[in-house]
Design a protein around this motif. Structure first.
Motif, mmCIF file in Angstrom:
data_model
loop_
_atom_site.group_PDB
_atom_site.id
_atom_site.type_symbol
_atom_site.label_atom_id
_atom_site.label_comp_id
_atom_site.label_asym_id
_atom_site.label_seq_id
_atom_site.Cartn_x
_atom_site.Cartn_y
_atom_site.Cartn_z
ATOM 1 N N THR A 7 0.862 -1.184 0.000
ATOM 2 C CA THR A 7 0.000 0.000 0.000
ATOM 3 C C THR A 7 0.896 1.231 0.000
ATOM 4 O O THR A 7 1.962 1.236 0.629
ATOM 5 C CB THR A 7 -0.957 0.001 1.207
ATOM 6 O OG1 THR A 7 -1.872 1.096 1.080
ATOM 7 C CG2 THR A 7 -0.226 0.122 2.526
ATOM 8 N N CYS A 33 -1.919 -1.471 -3.629
ATOM 9 C CA CYS A 33 -3.058 -0.581 -3.355
ATOM 10 C C CYS A 33 -2.506 0.842 -3.230
ATOM 11 O O CYS A 33 -1.639 1.088 -2.387
ATOM 12 C CB CYS A 33 -3.739 -0.999 -2.062
ATOM 13 S SG CYS A 33 -4.338 -2.701 -2.075
ATOM 14 N N SER A 114 -8.284 -1.085 -1.975
ATOM 15 C CA SER A 114 -7.523 0.108 -1.644
ATOM 16 C C SER A 114 -8.474 1.171 -1.118
ATOM 17 O O SER A 114 -9.524 1.427 -1.717
ATOM 18 C CB SER A 114 -6.787 0.632 -2.882
ATOM 19 O OG SER A 114 -6.072 1.824 -2.583
#
Length: 232
Positions: A7, A33, A114
């Motif tokens: 992420t 993400c 996400s």
């Protein structure tokens, strides 16, 4: 199978592609993400350019909320969705991007989401409930295990984070590796970005990668990467 899920809040790509690309490449993510991706002028082209610079592809294509899921060449995208979350007056519109993916030539299926929560505590609390419901629905429809990556705009002792961690594993807390704090670069003191995974997924390691790239020059957030073992 082992899957690397990351992420990364890209800070609107303000630092430019030349600064961001080496950091994204070094993550070696199978699924990434991203938050604060472009959502106005040339937003599709700019997202595509970032993904291509790292050998990734954009799996989700919604504009609202500035969130997306990118995938590596070893992953097949089976399905994608983009959900605008409940609006709150005078607050930025938030969204969830999710993609159902599976590794090419291997077993195991993931629904990767996400998200980017608000600075407002009430909005965070409401949206995290929405996000869990949407992810669980997709996981049930596609017989997939949940992974979530996002910017929570709060820390692990606060309500939205605690609610997520009660339903899913906080991967860094399960198997810490590398760095912990993610915000604000260049000297982050708070961990507000995280990867969460369904309990049936084994967390091998998770944290801010210490790979020698100029993470501080690329964004005001540091990325987080979790190595996961899915299936047998």
């Amino acid at each position: 199978m082992h899957v690397r899920v990351g992420t990364y809040n890209l800070h609107g790509m303000r630092a430019g592609l030349a600064a961001l690309a080496p950091v994204v490449v070094a993550l070696r993510a199978d699924v990434l993400c991203v938050q604060e991706v472009p959502k106005f002028v040339r937003w599709r082209a700019r997202r595509g350019a970032l993904a291509a610079s790292a050998g990734l592809a954009v799996a989700t294509h919604g504009r609202v909320g500035g969130v997306a899921v990118l995938t590596g060449p070893g992953m097949r995208v089976l399905h994608a969705e983009h959900h605008a979350l409940r609006p709150f007056r005078r607050l930025e519109r938030r969204a969830l991007a999710l993609a159902v993916v599976e590794p090419i030539g291997d077993e195991g299926r993931l629904v990767a989401g996400s998200f980017h929560l608000d600075l407002d505590e009430a909005a965070r609390a409401y949206h995290v409930e929405e996000i869990i419901a949407l992810m669980e629905d997709a996981a049930a429809r596609y017989d997939a295990s949940i992974v979530l990556g996002g910017d929570l705009n709060e820390q692990d002792h606060q309500p939205a984070w605690r609610h997520l961690a009660a339903r899913l594993a906080d991967c860094h807390a399960e198997a810490p590796a590398g760095g912990g704090p993610t915000f604000r670069s260049p000297r982050p003191r708070r961990r507000i970005d995280a990867v969460f995974a369904a309990r049936e997924i084994a967390v091998v390691s998770c944290g801010v990668p210490l790979n020698g790239t100029d993470q501080a020059g690329a964004s005001d957030h540091f990325p987080v990467v979790a190595e996961l073992r899915v299936g047998h």
